[in-house]
Design a protein around this motif. Structure first.
Motif, short mmCIF file in Angstrom:
data_model
loop_
_atom_site.label_atom_id
_atom_site.label_comp_id
_atom_site.label_asym_id
_atom_site.label_seq_id
_atom_site.Cartn_x
_atom_site.Cartn_y
_atom_site.Cartn_z
N HIS A 176 1.35 2.79 -3.34
CA HIS A 176 0.19 3.45 -3.92
C HIS A 176 0.07 4.87 -3.39
O HIS A 176 0.35 5.13 -2.22
N ALA A 177 -0.38 5.78 -4.24
CA ALA A 177 -0.66 7.15 -3.81
C ALA A 177 -1.80 7.13 -2.80
O ALA A 177 -2.63 6.21 -2.79
N SER A 178 -1.87 8.14 -1.96
CA SER A 178 -2.92 8.17 -0.94
C SER A 178 -4.31 8.18 -1.58
O SER A 178 -5.26 7.66 -1.00
N ASP A 179 -4.43 8.75 -2.77
CA ASP A 179 -5.72 8.81 -3.45
C ASP A 179 -5.82 7.81 -4.61
O ASP A 179 -6.54 8.02 -5.57
N THR A 180 -5.11 6.70 -4.48
CA THR A 180 -5.10 5.68 -5.53
C THR A 180 -6.50 5.17 -5.84
O THR A 180 -7.40 5.23 -4.99
N GLU A 181 -6.66 4.69 -7.05
CA GLU A 181 -7.90 4.01 -7.44
C GLU A 181 -7.50 2.64 -7.97
O GLU A 181 -6.62 2.54 -8.83
N THR A 220 0.82 -1.21 0.00
CA THR A 220 0.00 0.00 0.00
C THR A 220 0.86 1.26 0.00
O THR A 220 0.43 2.29 -0.53
N GLN A 231 -11.00 3.15 -3.58
CA GLN A 231 -10.41 4.47 -3.74
C GLN A 231 -9.73 4.86 -2.44
O GLN A 231 -10.37 4.96 -1.40
N GLY A 232 -8.43 5.05 -2.53
CA GLY A 232 -7.64 5.41 -1.36
C GLY A 232 -6.89 4.22 -0.79
O GLY A 232 -7.26 3.07 -0.99
N ARG A 233 -5.80 4.53 -0.11
CA ARG A 233 -4.96 3.49 0.47
C ARG A 233 -5.68 2.65 1.52
O ARG A 233 -5.53 1.44 1.55
N VAL A 293 -1.11 5.42 -9.06
CA VAL A 293 -2.29 6.26 -8.89
C VAL A 293 -3.54 5.56 -9.41
O VAL A 293 -4.65 5.95 -9.08
N HIS A 294 -3.34 4.53 -10.25
CA HIS A 294 -4.49 3.82 -10.80
C HIS A 294 -4.06 2.40 -11.17
O HIS A 294 -3.02 2.21 -11.79
#
Length: 175
Positions: A71-76, A68, A86-88, A167-168
């Protein structure tokens, strides 16, 4: 991520509607590895190779914290059954509570050993799309007569102060 790079990354990760399917390859045929676009700095290319190694290690070890953090904090994140996280935190909960407990660690290990790149698309200096696939035993194949399930993974990456982050994610079964 710069707005133009983000828009380009999303556009590359979504299939074209109305595309002439007569040119499509058979779903089991895997083309030779290709690179699209150009990277301005070899260190960026090298850091994506290192990122992919970290991704494989974290997934193979079912290391939810390490995975995790990639992954970006706002990942999808969208899995092969169209479940969207949506989100970690929601992704971490799914990996911890649902996905990894369902399969033994040997499944994740062999899946990452089988993971192969199909392409990388550089979208300027701050974004890239990785197309990967694996034949594995993470669930049954949906195709008659096939023992292994083929899964394609698209990772859209963004480079920021913390390095490359996902991010995705879009995961697809070959059916």
């Amino acid at each position: 991520m710069k707005p133009i790079a983000l828009a380009a990354a999303i556009a590359c990760a979504i299939p074209f509607v109305g595309q002439d399917t007569s040119l499509a390859q058979d779903r089991r045929e895997v083309p030779p590895f290709r690179t699209y676009g150009a990277v301005s700095d070899q260190a960026h290319a090298d850091s994506i190779v290192q990122f992919l190694a970290a991704f494989r290690t974290a997934w193979a070890g079912q290391d939810i914290d390490a995975l995790t953090r990639l992954h970006a904090s706002d990942t999808e994140w969208i899995n092969a059954y169209a479940r969207i996280f949506q989100g970690r935190a929601p992704l971490m909960n799914f990996l911890r509570d649902s996905l990894f407990p369902t399969f033994g660690s040997e499944v994740s290990q062999t899946e990452m050993q089988a993971l192969k790149p199909i392409s990388i698309r550089y979208l300027g200096e701050y974004a890239a799309v990785l197309h990967l696939y694996a034949d594995s035993r993470r669930g049954a194949s949906r195709n008659p007569g096939e023992d292994l399930r083929r899964t394609h993974i698209h990772l859209v990456l963004n480079l920021d102060r913390q390095g490359w982050q996902i991010v995705h994610t879009a995961i697809m079964d070959a059916r």
